[in-house]
Design an enzyme around this catalytic site. Structure first.
Site, PDB file in Angstrom:
ATOM      1  N   LYS A 153     -53.402  20.710   1.752  1.00 19.79           N
ATOM      2  CA  LYS A 153     -53.599  21.132   0.365  1.00 19.79           C
ATOM      3  C   LYS A 153     -52.256  20.944  -0.317  1.00 19.79           C
ATOM      4  CE  LYS A 153     -54.142  24.976  -2.752  1.00 19.79           C
ATOM      5  NZ  LYS A 153     -54.302  26.429  -2.943  1.00 19.79           N
TER       6      LYS A 153
ATOM      7  N   GLY B  83     -53.785  33.745  -8.628  1.00 18.59           N
ATOM      8  CA  GLY B  83     -53.659  35.190  -8.479  1.00 18.59           C
ATOM      9  C   GLY B  83     -54.014  36.001  -9.709  1.00 18.59           C
TER      10      GLY B  83
ATOM     11  N   ALA C 167     -58.103  28.551  -7.475  1.00 19.25           N
ATOM     12  CA  ALA C 167     -57.204  29.497  -8.156  1.00 19.25           C
ATOM     13  C   ALA C 167     -57.833  30.130  -9.394  1.00 19.25           C
ATOM     14  CB  ALA C 167     -55.887  28.849  -8.567  1.00 19.25           C
ATOM     15  N   GLY C 168     -57.590  31.418  -9.511  1.00 15.69           N
ATOM     16  CA  GLY C 168     -57.929  32.145 -10.729  1.00 15.69           C
ATOM     17  C   GLY C 168     -59.334  32.711 -10.786  1.00 15.69           C
TER      18      GLY C 168
ATOM     19  N   ASN D 273     -58.788  33.221  -2.859  1.00 18.18           N
ATOM     20  CA  ASN D 273     -57.943  34.036  -1.989  1.00 18.18           C
ATOM     21  C   ASN D 273     -57.798  35.454  -2.543  1.00 18.18           C
ATOM     22  OD1 ASN D 273     -55.995  35.198  -0.340  1.00 18.18           O
ATOM     23  ND2 ASN D 273     -54.702  33.419  -0.294  1.00 18.18           N
ATOM     24  N   THR D 274     -57.012  35.585  -3.628  1.00 18.41           N
ATOM     25  CA  THR D 274     -56.663  36.920  -4.126  1.00 18.41           C
ATOM     26  C   THR D 274     -57.884  37.789  -4.433  1.00 18.41           C
ATOM     27  OG1 THR D 274     -54.739  35.866  -5.122  1.00 18.41           O
ATOM     28  CG2 THR D 274     -55.199  38.125  -5.793  1.00 18.41           C
TER      29      THR D 274
END
Lengths: 295, 291
Positions: free
Chosen positions: A119, A180, A206-207, A228-229
């Protein structure tokens, strides 16, 4: 068999990942049943992370590579918690801000993980972690030449995505919103443009903060999402992993089902014939029931 | 690390070496130097340390020099300003976090009023040292008593070496103050790093074994040890050690890491074939969590 029969039979449970039969995502040389990729960062413990991975049904997880503290090597390795027979590893180049740094990280990552998948992240601004797309294109070209399967993190910019595809990227991974932040798809139009124009899989990375965001990305036609987050920082990460899986599955099924076109004017869903009136309707030919006749 | 007037020709070299070796504070002492020279030296040291924000600059006694040179704090000898003035001193410096420390030479001085206002005290001399010839060292037991009586972090000074630093920490010292152990070393940065390593290990409660040999051979081995940089830190290794030996000595499983030697990635199978040489740059990388 109808592609929805999996849902009809109520088989959205634990295994196998992905609910629409024969709906397989191909990236480079690998096939995935799950369209949810997971990050491993920010979990309270490795054990909770492992449980979240299992609940999400994911088959691809990202990791980072870092210098170790030689004076005090950790006793336990993250890799002890990732069952490599269930999950493919996708090491990242997070933290890289130059082409050279990203390329070095990728080579070290290949050596330590044994996978040639990477990645690619080259960040151009530390506050927004916005990708430097020019450097990312350059690094993609080099790493593809070096035999890597490159999945670059990019901005929701059509031209950057086209250049990455030309450079040999195996997928493009535009951001929904900054890493995040959990703000969802701030530029869904940009993402849609990319989906319509590139032929490699588009992974929204992301996001994404909630299952509704994941579902929205999949409805637009994203091939997968990387989260992830939103899972790691949920109050109950394992339950949220499950919810994200359902969001991805719902969005994917909706995309395959073909959504209706939105329209301005309302259109009744119930028959417009035979609507019950305030008073019993009477045929006009029936004579009036008058008092004279009764008398 | 203390620097006196005699070290001033090597001032910048020593300050940089100390910072690179992980020293927490450079203490510019030079007791008899005139203010003009002191302020010049302190300012030069300040400029070097601007590149190493983890290392503080402290000026001995001369609050005026400390303020004018932009030092991080002042170190008060026992007969300097009394500790009760610590807050006024900070007020004069006018800088957030201005450090005020003090030397003490007895358990009584540890209990003097105002001591609790200080950022740290230095107690010594703990071990025999050529700079205090004819004076009996106060010893580890007195150090332990003083440490117990002290309400602020207490550092040990006097005859500190890599061999006895851990002893001082175990007796209750929060750290150690040295001069000779670094400035007289052939490689001051490596010497500082070695002290740092011993102090950190003692803090962790772990005994620092010589991972490459046994204690008897340590003295001779240390002479011949070569220094390599591992992930940017100075690490000693015996002559002839290979990359595989280096990993083994630190308990690192080769299958969990990737290794680069002078920027070349080394395949796991070849780790035993590459012999370390002085000044080599080794990188050891492992997988961590990430998104």
């Amino acid at each position: 068999m109808h592609p929805m029969s999996g849902f009809v039979n109520g088989q959205t449970g634990d295994a196998p990942a992905g609910s629409v039969p024969n709906d397989v995502l191909i990236v480079a040389d690998k096939a995935f049943r799950s369209r949810l990729f997971l990050g491993t960062g920010k979990y309270a413990s490795n054990r909770i992370m492992a449980e979240a991975l299992a609940a999400s049904g994911t088959e691809l997880v990202t990791v980072s590579v870092r210098y170790m503290n030689v004076e005090a090597p950790e006793q336990e390795s993250l890799l002890d918690y990732i069952d490599r027979s269930r999950y493919h590893l996708l090491p990242n180049t997070a933290g890289a801000t130059t082409v050279k740094q990203a390329v070095r990280m990728a080579h070290l990552a290949r050596e330590v993980t044994g996978t040639h998948w990477i990645k690619l992240e080259v960040v151009g601004d530390s506050r927004t972690l916005w990708p430097d797309t020019a450097m990312t294109v350059e690094a993609t070209r080099i790493l593809v030449e070096d035999g890597f399967v490159v999945l670059p993190y990019t901005s929701p910019d059509l031209v950057a995505a086209l250049r990455l595809e030309e450079a040999g990227a195996a997928a493009v991974m535009p951001l929904g919103s900054p890493i995040g932040t959990g703000q969802g798809l701030l530029d869904w139009v940009g993402i849609t443009r990319i989906i319509e124009r590139v032929s490699v899989p588009v992974v929204v990375d992301a996001g994404l903060g909630a299952p509704s965001h994941a579902a929205q990305a999949m409805e637009l036609g994203a091939a997968a999402v990387l989260i992830n987050t939103a899972i790691a920082q949920a109050r109950d990460p394992v339950l949220m992993a499950h919810a994200m899986r359902q969001g991805v599955e719902a969005g994917r099924a909706a995309y395959l089902a073909g959504r209706m076109r939105p329209r301005q004017e309302a259109s009744p869903s119930s028959p417009t014939e035979g609507i019950i009136r305030e008073r019993a309707p009477r045929a006009t030919q029936v004579r009036e029931n008058t008092g004279a006749e009764l008398g | 690390m203390i620097l006196d007037g005699s070290e001033m020709p090597r001032l910048l070299e020593l300050v940089r070496a100390a910072a690179q070796g992980g020293v927490d504070a450079v203490h510019l002492r030079a007791r008899d130097a005139p203010a003009s020279l002191l302020v010049e030296w302190a300012t030069a040291a300040r400029q070097v340390l601007n590149q190493y924000p983890r290392t503080l600059l402290l000026v001995n006694d001369r609050l005026d020099v400390a303020i004018l040179s932009g030092a991080d704090g002042v170190h008060l000898p026992e007969r300097s300003f009394p500790p009760t003035l610590a807050d006024e001193i900070r007020g004069l410096a006018g800088r957030e976090g201005f450090v005020v420390g003090r030397s003490v030479h007895s358990a009584d001085a540890v209990a003097e009023p105002g001591t609790e206002e200080l950022d740290y005290i230095v107690f010594g001399h703990v071990f025999a040292t050529p700079s205090k010839q004819g004076m009996a060292p106060r010893g580890v037991e007195a150090l332990a008593r003083a440490a117990r009586a002290s309400s602020v972090p207490m550092l040990a000074i006097g005859g500190i070496s890599p061999e006895n630093a851990a002893q001082a920490i175990r007796a209750g010292a929060a750290g150690v103050v040295v001069k000779r152990a670094i400035v007289e070393a052939q490689d001051p940065s490596a010497a500082a790093w070695e002290l740092r390593r011993r102090v950190d290990a003692a803090w962790r409660g772990a005994s620092v074994d010589n991972r490459f040999g046994n204690d008897k051979q340590e003295a001779e081995a240390q002479e011949a040890m070569l220094q390599v940089s591992v992930n940017g830190k100075v690490i000693s290794a015996p002559p002839g050690a290979t990359l595989r030996d280096l990993l083994e000595a630190h308990g690192i499983d080769p299958h969990q890491v990737a290794v680069a030697h002078n920027e070349e990635i080394v395949e796991k199978g070849r780790l035993g074939e590459i012999t370390l040489r002085e000044g080599d740059a080794v990188e050891i990388v492992r997988v961590m969590a990430g998104g």
